[in-house]
Design a protein around this motif. Structure first.
Motif, PDB file in Angstrom:
ATOM      1  N   LEU A  12      30.210   3.889  44.655  1.00  0.00           N
ATOM      2  CA  LEU A  12      30.035   2.841  43.639  1.00  0.00           C
ATOM      3  C   LEU A  12      29.527   3.451  42.331  1.00  0.00           C
ATOM      4  CD1 LEU A  12      30.387  -0.247  43.808  1.00  0.00           C
ATOM      5  CD2 LEU A  12      27.900  -0.407  43.959  1.00  0.00           C
ATOM      6  N   ALA A  13      28.545   4.379  42.463  1.00  0.00           N
ATOM      7  CA  ALA A  13      27.965   4.993  41.265  1.00  0.00           C
ATOM      8  C   ALA A  13      29.026   5.758  40.495  1.00  0.00           C
ATOM      9  CB  ALA A  13      26.822   5.922  41.663  1.00  0.00           C
ATOM     10  N   ILE A  14      29.891   6.472  41.241  1.00  0.00           N
ATOM     11  CA  ILE A  14      30.930   7.248  40.559  1.00  0.00           C
ATOM     12  C   ILE A  14      31.976   6.310  39.961  1.00  0.00           C
ATOM     13  CG2 ILE A  14      32.767   8.937  40.909  1.00  0.00           C
ATOM     14  CD1 ILE A  14      30.933  10.095  43.149  1.00  0.00           C
ATOM     15  N   ALA A  15      32.346   5.278  40.757  1.00  0.00           N
ATOM     16  CA  ALA A  15      33.369   4.352  40.291  1.00  0.00           C
ATOM     17  C   ALA A  15      32.922   3.618  39.028  1.00  0.00           C
ATOM     18  CB  ALA A  15      33.702   3.346  41.385  1.00  0.00           C
ATOM     19  N   SER A  16      31.594   3.408  38.910  1.00  0.00           N
ATOM     20  CA  SER A  16      31.107   2.619  37.782  1.00  0.00           C
ATOM     21  C   SER A  16      31.387   3.301  36.445  1.00  0.00           C
ATOM     22  CB  SER A  16      29.621   2.334  37.936  1.00  0.00           C
ATOM     23  OG  SER A  16      28.914   3.536  38.017  1.00  0.00           O
ATOM     24  N   VAL A  17      31.578   4.636  36.461  1.00  0.00           N
ATOM     25  CA  VAL A  17      31.932   5.315  35.215  1.00  0.00           C
ATOM     26  C   VAL A  17      33.238   4.750  34.681  1.00  0.00           C
ATOM     27  CG1 VAL A  17      32.318   7.525  34.107  1.00  0.00           C
ATOM     28  CG2 VAL A  17      30.995   7.419  36.199  1.00  0.00           C
ATOM     29  N   PHE A  18      34.187   4.544  35.605  1.00  0.00           N
ATOM     30  CA  PHE A  18      35.521   4.119  35.164  1.00  0.00           C
ATOM     31  C   PHE A  18      35.566   2.618  34.896  1.00  0.00           C
ATOM     32  CE2 PHE A  18      35.955   7.838  37.889  1.00  0.00           C
ATOM     33  CZ  PHE A  18      36.513   8.719  36.971  1.00  0.00           C
ATOM     34  N   LEU A  19      34.721   1.886  35.639  1.00  0.00           N
ATOM     35  CA  LEU A  19      34.764   0.436  35.497  1.00  0.00           C
ATOM     36  C   LEU A  19      33.951  -0.054  34.295  1.00  0.00           C
ATOM     37  CD1 LEU A  19      34.305  -0.548  39.244  1.00  0.00           C
ATOM     38  CD2 LEU A  19      36.419  -0.504  37.908  1.00  0.00           C
ATOM     39  N   SER A  20      32.946   0.738  33.930  1.00  0.00           N
ATOM     40  CA  SER A  20      31.951   0.191  33.011  1.00  0.00           C
ATOM     41  C   SER A  20      32.466   0.010  31.589  1.00  0.00           C
ATOM     42  CB  SER A  20      30.740   1.104  32.976  1.00  0.00           C
ATOM     43  OG  SER A  20      31.125   2.344  32.442  1.00  0.00           O
ATOM     44  N   GLY A  21      33.382   0.860  31.161  1.00  0.00           N
ATOM     45  CA  GLY A  21      33.836   0.758  29.779  1.00  0.00           C
ATOM     46  C   GLY A  21      32.725   1.136  28.822  1.00  0.00           C
ATOM     47  N   SER A  22      32.235   0.154  28.083  1.00  0.00           N
ATOM     48  CA  SER A  22      31.279   0.486  27.033  1.00  0.00           C
ATOM     49  C   SER A  22      29.841   0.538  27.538  1.00  0.00           C
ATOM     50  CB  SER A  22      31.391  -0.558  25.920  1.00  0.00           C
ATOM     51  OG  SER A  22      31.127  -1.822  26.465  1.00  0.00           O
ATOM     52  N   HIS A  23      29.630   0.305  28.836  1.00  0.00           N
ATOM     53  CA  HIS A  23      28.254   0.260  29.328  1.00  0.00           C
ATOM     54  C   HIS A  23      27.772   1.593  29.871  1.00  0.00           C
ATOM     55  CE1 HIS A  23      27.685  -3.939  28.643  1.00  0.00           C
ATOM     56  NE2 HIS A  23      28.800  -4.226  29.277  1.00  0.00           N
ATOM     57  N   ALA A  24      28.519   2.645  29.642  1.00  0.00           N
ATOM     58  CA  ALA A  24      28.148   3.939  30.213  1.00  0.00           C
ATOM     59  C   ALA A  24      26.774   4.383  29.736  1.00  0.00           C
ATOM     60  CB  ALA A  24      29.196   4.986  29.870  1.00  0.00           C
ATOM     61  N   LEU A  25      26.411   4.025  28.515  1.00  0.00           N
ATOM     62  CA  LEU A  25      25.103   4.435  28.011  1.00  0.00           C
ATOM     63  C   LEU A  25      23.983   3.770  28.793  1.00  0.00           C
ATOM     64  CD1 LEU A  25      25.584   4.577  24.153  1.00  0.00           C
ATOM     65  CD2 LEU A  25      25.028   6.442  25.690  1.00  0.00           C
ATOM     66  N   LEU A  26      24.188   2.500  29.115  1.00  0.00           N
ATOM     67  CA  LEU A  26      23.197   1.793  29.921  1.00  0.00           C
ATOM     68  C   LEU A  26      23.108   2.420  31.309  1.00  0.00           C
ATOM     69  CD1 LEU A  26      21.277  -0.667  30.125  1.00  0.00           C
ATOM     70  CD2 LEU A  26      23.189  -1.921  31.084  1.00  0.00           C
ATOM     71  N   LEU A  27      24.275   2.729  31.866  1.00  0.00           N
ATOM     72  CA  LEU A  27      24.301   3.374  33.185  1.00  0.00           C
ATOM     73  C   LEU A  27      23.557   4.701  33.142  1.00  0.00           C
ATOM     74  CD1 LEU A  27      27.958   2.734  34.334  1.00  0.00           C
ATOM     75  CD2 LEU A  27      25.878   1.787  35.301  1.00  0.00           C
ATOM     76  N   ASN A  28      23.762   5.415  32.052  1.00  0.00           N
ATOM     77  CA  ASN A  28      23.083   6.697  31.881  1.00  0.00           C
ATOM     78  C   ASN A  28      21.567   6.496  31.896  1.00  0.00           C
ATOM     79  OD1 ASN A  28      22.678   9.417  31.251  1.00  0.00           O
ATOM     80  ND2 ASN A  28      22.517   8.907  29.076  1.00  0.00           N
ATOM     81  N   GLU A  29      21.106   5.468  31.174  1.00  0.00           N
ATOM     82  CA  GLU A  29      19.664   5.204  31.154  1.00  0.00           C
ATOM     83  C   GLU A  29      19.150   4.844  32.537  1.00  0.00           C
ATOM     84  OE1 GLU A  29      18.434   2.397  28.184  1.00  0.00           O
ATOM     85  OE2 GLU A  29      19.580   3.456  26.650  1.00  0.00           O
ATOM     86  N   ILE A  30      19.960   4.073  33.255  1.00  0.00           N
ATOM     87  CA  ILE A  30      19.542   3.709  34.618  1.00  0.00           C
ATOM     88  C   ILE A  30      19.412   4.946  35.483  1.00  0.00           C
ATOM     89  CG2 ILE A  30      20.260   2.523  36.717  1.00  0.00           C
ATOM     90  CD1 ILE A  30      21.445   0.353  35.012  1.00  0.00           C
ATOM     91  N   ALA A  31      20.393   5.841  35.366  1.00  0.00           N
ATOM     92  CA  ALA A  31      20.358   7.058  36.185  1.00  0.00           C
ATOM     93  C   ALA A  31      19.115   7.880  35.861  1.00  0.00           C
ATOM     94  CB  ALA A  31      21.614   7.877  35.959  1.00  0.00           C
TER      95      ALA A  31
END
Lengths: 332, 286
Positions: free
Chosen positions: A34-53
């Motif tokens: 899921l974590a890896i897939a979220s890179v492709f699904l997130s679109g413009s939210h990658a920065l938020l995902l990065n902060e979460i990580a």
């Protein structure tokens, strides 16, 4: 069965249980996918995902110290902020390669952690709170005053990172950043997971639960605490380095008291002494933060405070069981 | 030089009155209450609002600030704090930080984030010289008031029946209860007085420390330093720690303004590493 036989048998049993506890579960793999897939699904939210990580990694390091070894800390941001500054300075003055910078940061934060561990080992919970708080405050003041080095209150700007592994460039959308942070988080998770399920990890828990008894069965308490504190500091430093490298910026914000307090909160939301606690806590906290600060940009701290108070009054363990809230007495 | 010392003493006395309530809850009741500064802020804002909006004279606002904060403290003790007494320290820390966050943003929302100005009456303004020592009148006033409070507090704790009840209730609540001491009531009263003192300190210190919504966070560390460095088993410990801290802070700000609060924190770390139980704490106490 003779006595030595029985001893080996029970030893094998212990080893088997350790192995069983350290085995991989299906949902852990699913989470990874899921974590890896979220890179492709997130679109413009990658920065938020990065902060979460990054936050998850930071929380993981505190969990190691607080959840497993039972060292109360209100100044964990010291290592985060220190790591961020080291990474930023290294990239600016020595070389911009992110991986080398990461390694250097981890090494230097580990040294700082080892130094601090000597201070933290002494006294009661209260003293420990104060000393951790004090170390973070001292670093904050230093970073604020040494403005020729750190940029003072303006922060350290203009950090340009090189390409990751020489090929992937950090872009504005944060996809590379997220992949990078996720990879580091994954590696650190593997390491801590291995440690927590090892005899060393179990001895840490024993030490947390009863220090006197642990000492009296002949375990060296101080060495263990120094080791785990150093490791926790190193991981927190890695989180700080990721923050500085992916945002190209290091500031006093990383050393502030707010950050330490928030981190403890993240961990408490997710659950202490549980490796995924930090990760789930980070996800919940960041989403909550995002929603609340979009709703009431200035006063979101109020809701955070209210949440904390209610959470503590209800009891951490009972949060997930709302039907027990109004019963008297029976809390863990 | 001596003027600085005088200012430092005044500052230290103020810090003592502000944090003595915390010394009691933390040291005697073994509860880590980081929200103590919020009560101090409540007292400060009471004075400011009474003076600026209703025109109550300064001296009259001081007892009102004490009273208001004490009632506030009692109400909170009753409803929120009591269930937290037997929890782990971490829970208490988080709980009280939550309260601080709420207080900070709440005051910001209701009153506004600007710093509140307070004007002390004219007979307390200015300074006079006494054998080359410049003495600020207001600072002298602070020293006198705080000194009287300290003496009274020490008397109450060591000489009165209430003091011995409190000490008994702290040492072993169950046995104290068995002896017919109403432990809940004793704790309630103590907490209320502690909060009231914080409120009074906040009212007195509004002019010196500055009053803004971030106050509880800004001075939280100072209160904690006073209590943990002083040791939590006595009243004299925090008093001396507060004086030390106040003097060090004033001197530090004068001679090395670039370092700022750095000196204070470094001093604290050094002292706590040397004596983890505090300068005057006894070994073996909680």
């Amino acid at each position: 069965m003779s006595a030595p036989d029985r001893q080996t048998a029970s030893l094998e049993k212990v080893q088997a249980s350790l192995r069983a506890a350290s085995g991989w579960r299906w949902w852990e793999l699913a989470l990874g996918v899921l974590a890896i897939a979220s890179v492709f699904l997130s679109g413009s939210h990658a920065l938020l995902l990065n902060e979460i990580a990054i936050l998850a990694l930071f929380a993981l390091s505190l969990d190691l110290i607080l959840g497993y070894a039972g060292i109360v800390s209100l100044g964990h941001a010291a290592f985060f902020g220190f790591g961020a500054y080291v990474a930023a300075l290294f990239a600016k003055h020595v070389m911009p390669d992110p991986l080398v910078g990461l390694v250097v940061t981890i090494a230097s934060t580990a040294v700082l952690g080892a130094l601090c561990s000597v201070l933290v080992m002494r006294g009661s919970d209260l003293t420990r709170l104060m000393i951790t708080l004090g170390v973070a405050a001292v670093l904050y003041e230093l970073a604020n005053k040494l403005d020729w080095l750190t940029g003072g209150a303006d922060g350290l700007q203009g950090v340009v990172m090189g390409k990751l592994l020489g090929t992937f460039e950090f872009d504005l959308f944060g996809k590379t950043a997220y992949a990078y942070s996720l990879a580091v988080l994954f590696v650190c998770l593997l390491i801590t997971r291995r440690i927590v399920h090892s005899p060393f990890g179990y001895s840490l828990k024993a030490l947390r639960d009863n220090r006197l008894r642990t000492q009296s069965i002949g375990l060296s308490v101080h060495l263990r605490l120094v080791a785990v504190y150093t490791l926790g500091a190193a991981i927190a430093g890695a989180a700080g380095a990721l923050m500085a490298q992916t945002s190209g910026f290091a500031s006093l914000d990383g050393l502030e008291f707010h950050r330490s307090a928030e981190l403890v909160l993240v961990l408490v939301i997710g659950g202490t002494a549980y490796l995924y606690g930090g990760i789930f806590g980070a996800i919940a906290f960041k989403l909550l933060h995002d929603v609340l600060s979009a709703w009431t940009p200035q006063y979101w701290m109020f809701w955070l405070g209210l949440f904390l108070v209610v959470l503590m009054l209800v009891g951490r363990d009972r949060l997930v069981r709302p039907w027990t809230w109004f019963k008297r007495g029976g809390q863990a | 030089m001596l003027t600085l010392l005088f200012d430092g003493i005044a500052y230290g006395m103020l810090l003592f009155v502000l944090s003595v309530g915390l010394a009691v809850t933390m040291g005697l009741m073994n509860f880590i209450n980081l929200a103590h500064g919020a009560f101090a802020m409540a007292g400060g804002y009471t004075t400011v609002l009474l003076m600026n909006r209703l025109g109550v004279p300064f001296l009259a606002t001081l007892p009102l600030a004490f009273l208001f904060t004490a009632i506030l403290g009692a109400a909170f003790e009753r409803t929120l704090y009591r269930p937290m007494y037997n929890r782990p320290h971490l829970d208490q820390v988080l709980f009280s930080i939550g309260l601080v966050f709420m207080a900070v943003t709440g005051v910001d929302y209701i009153i506004g984030s600007q710093q509140q100005m307070i004007s002390v009456p004219s007979w307390l303004q200015g300074r006079f010289d006494l054998a080359d020592v410049g003495i600020g009148k207001y600072r002298l006033f602070i020293i006198v008031v705080c000194g009287l409070l300290t003496v009274a507090l020490q008397m109450i704790l060591s000489r009165t029946r209430f003091g011995s009840r409190l000490r008994a209730a702290v040492d072993d609540p169950r046995v104290a209860q068995g002896l017919g001491i109403n432990v809940n009531q004793v704790f309630l009263l103590t907490f209320a007085v502690g909060s009231g003192l914080a409120g009074l300190g906040g009212a007195l210190g509004a002019e010196v420390l500055g009053l803004e919504p971030i106050f509880p966070l800004k001075f939280m560390v100072y209160f904690l330093i006073v209590v943990s460095v002083g040791g939590t088993t006595t009243i004299t410990g925090p008093l001396l720690a507060a004086l030390l801290l106040g003097i060090a802070d004033v001197f530090g700000k004068y001679y090395a303004p670039k370092l700022g609060a750095f000196i204070v924190y470094a001093l604290m770390i050094a002292i706590l590493t040397w004596r983890p139980q505090g300068l005057f704490g006894q070994k073996g106490s909680k």
